[in-house]
Design a protein around this motif. Structure first.
Motif, mmCIF file in Angstrom:
data_model
loop_
_atom_site.group_PDB
_atom_site.id
_atom_site.type_symbol
_atom_site.label_atom_id
_atom_site.label_comp_id
_atom_site.label_asym_id
_atom_site.label_seq_id
_atom_site.Cartn_x
_atom_site.Cartn_y
_atom_site.Cartn_z
ATOM 1 N N ASP A 95 33.214 41.274 39.418
ATOM 2 C CA ASP A 95 32.978 42.335 40.396
ATOM 3 C C ASP A 95 33.779 42.133 41.684
ATOM 4 O O ASP A 95 34.136 43.093 42.355
ATOM 5 C CB ASP A 95 31.483 42.402 40.751
ATOM 6 C CG ASP A 95 30.641 42.827 39.562
ATOM 7 O OD1 ASP A 95 31.161 43.600 38.722
ATOM 8 O OD2 ASP A 95 29.482 42.389 39.469
ATOM 9 N N ARG A 96 34.081 40.880 42.016
ATOM 10 C CA ARG A 96 34.729 40.585 43.296
ATOM 11 C C ARG A 96 36.217 40.319 43.103
ATOM 12 O O ARG A 96 36.625 39.555 42.221
ATOM 13 C CB ARG A 96 34.050 39.380 43.953
ATOM 14 C CG ARG A 96 32.588 39.634 44.280
ATOM 15 C CD ARG A 96 31.876 38.372 44.726
ATOM 16 N NE ARG A 96 32.474 37.786 45.911
ATOM 17 C CZ ARG A 96 32.010 36.689 46.517
ATOM 18 N NH1 ARG A 96 30.959 36.057 45.991
ATOM 19 N NH2 ARG A 96 32.597 36.225 47.591
ATOM 20 N N GLU A 97 37.053 40.941 43.941
ATOM 21 C CA GLU A 97 38.505 40.834 43.809
ATOM 22 C C GLU A 97 39.006 39.403 43.901
ATOM 23 O O GLU A 97 39.970 39.034 43.224
ATOM 24 C CB GLU A 97 39.198 41.678 44.900
ATOM 25 C CG GLU A 97 39.136 43.160 44.672
ATOM 26 C CD GLU A 97 39.955 43.925 45.699
ATOM 27 O OE1 GLU A 97 40.249 43.316 46.774
ATOM 28 O OE2 GLU A 97 40.301 45.087 45.460
ATOM 29 N N GLU A 98 38.379 38.593 44.741
ATOM 30 C CA GLU A 98 38.871 37.229 44.927
ATOM 31 C C GLU A 98 38.755 36.391 43.652
ATOM 32 O O GLU A 98 39.356 35.321 43.535
ATOM 33 C CB GLU A 98 38.156 36.528 46.083
ATOM 34 C CG GLU A 98 36.650 36.420 45.937
ATOM 35 C CD GLU A 98 35.898 37.543 46.640
ATOM 36 O OE1 GLU A 98 34.811 37.276 47.186
ATOM 37 O OE2 GLU A 98 36.427 38.675 46.653
ATOM 38 N N TYR A 99 37.991 36.879 42.671
ATOM 39 C CA TYR A 99 37.846 36.159 41.418
ATOM 40 C C TYR A 99 38.788 36.669 40.325
ATOM 41 O O TYR A 99 38.790 36.136 39.217
ATOM 42 C CB TYR A 99 36.400 36.235 40.918
ATOM 43 C CG TYR A 99 35.404 35.519 41.808
ATOM 44 C CD1 TYR A 99 35.742 34.315 42.421
ATOM 45 C CD2 TYR A 99 34.136 36.038 42.037
ATOM 46 C CE1 TYR A 99 34.837 33.649 43.232
ATOM 47 C CE2 TYR A 99 33.223 35.375 42.853
ATOM 48 C CZ TYR A 99 33.586 34.186 43.458
ATOM 49 O OH TYR A 99 32.690 33.534 44.260
ATOM 50 N N TYR A 100 39.579 37.700 40.636
ATOM 51 C CA TYR A 100 40.561 38.170 39.658
ATOM 52 C C TYR A 100 41.636 37.089 39.490
ATOM 53 O O TYR A 100 42.164 36.558 40.467
ATOM 54 C CB TYR A 100 41.242 39.453 40.110
ATOM 55 C CG TYR A 100 40.336 40.653 40.289
ATOM 56 C CD1 TYR A 100 39.014 40.648 39.863
ATOM 57 C CD2 TYR A 100 40.816 41.810 40.897
ATOM 58 C CE1 TYR A 100 38.196 41.752 40.052
ATOM 59 C CE2 TYR A 100 40.003 42.917 41.078
ATOM 60 C CZ TYR A 100 38.695 42.886 40.659
ATOM 61 O OH TYR A 100 37.890 43.975 40.843
#
Length: 269
Positions: A249-254
């Protein structure tokens, strides 16, 4: 006969190194007095010292110099191979300096665009994949392609799927040709007759995390890296999604691996 200090002055080899050469059986004094350990060299040994220095000055290790001097017939092949090693090392150093110059220039830029991640070259194995390809008008529409692809996959097979990859074939002012694909095990090949083999071969890749907004900068840096390292693009650029909006859900984990199929230009082979 020359004392070690005299021989040192004549050959420009320090007494310490002469003693070291003695221990290696590379250049032994002609006479060593047992009572005071004084060492004496002959005039003929000056030429031997010169041969050692000549080989040492081109970067040949002392232990290998000893072998070369003992087997003079091997010197021609050895020196030719040593030249190739030096030329390879020199070419690598020149590339490193060119890349360093580029990084330093980017550091001077007012924009924070410098790369802070390594680019890796590697051979990527062939993958058996299911694909869906379509022209879209925006990269944001890639998600719709993934949705369409997954409608063709049985729910019981989802846990066996491998890498998720998006290949960017061509882009015009109006359309972007994107092919999304997911790898499957060979055991499912009979279930999906439309499978194909994805064979990227040698690639340059960089793994990055976070928002896709940084992709234009990454691609610009990759293009420069290709130029610095004298590679040519040999196929379509693609992304491997190790972690994406599909499971985070969070961009920083892409986590995205940007991949460029590469080759050396023909005239450099």
């Amino acid at each position: 006969m020359f004392k070690i200090s005299e021989f040192s002055q004549l050959t420009n080899i320090s007494p310490r190194m002469l003693r070291h050469y003695d221990k290696l059986d590379l250049l032994k004094p002609e006479i060593v007095h047992q009572d005071n350990n004084y060492r004496y060299y002959t005039a003929e040994q000056i030429n031997q010292a010169n041969r050692i220095l000549s080989l040492k000055n081109v970067g040949i290790p002392l232990k290998e110099i000893k072998t070369l001097l003992e087997n003079k017939h091997d010197q021609t092949n050895y020196l030719a191979n040593h030249r190739k090693r030096l030329e390879t090392e020199l070419a690598e150093k020149k590339l490193q300096l060119a890349y360093l110059n580029w990084l330093e220039e980017k550091k001077k830029s007012p924009e924070k665009t410098g790369m802070n991640y390594p680019i890796e070259t590697k051979k990527m194995n062939d993958l058996l994949v299911l694909t869906y390809r379509q022209n879209v008008t925006s990269y944001y529409e890639e998600e719709q392609l993934w949705q369409q692809l997954f409608t063709t996959i049985r729910s019981e097979d989802l846990s066996t799927l491998g890498q998720s990859i998006a290949v960017f074939h061509q882009a015009t002012s109006k359309n972007i040709d994107i092919e999304v694909m997911v790898s499957i095990p060979e055991s499912l090949k009979h279930i999906y007759p439309d499978t194909k083999t994805f064979s990227p071969g040698l690639i340059a890749s960089v793994v990055t995390n976070g928002s896709y907004a940084s992709m234009p900068i990454i691609h610009a840096d990759m293009d420069n890296w290709l130029k610095v390292n004298e590679y040519a693009l040999s196929g379509n650029v693609f992304n491997i999604y190790h972690s994406s909006p599909a499971n985070e859900d969070r961009e920083e984990y892409y986590i995205t691996e940007v991949c460029y199929p590469i080759e050396k230009p023909f005239n450099q082979h």
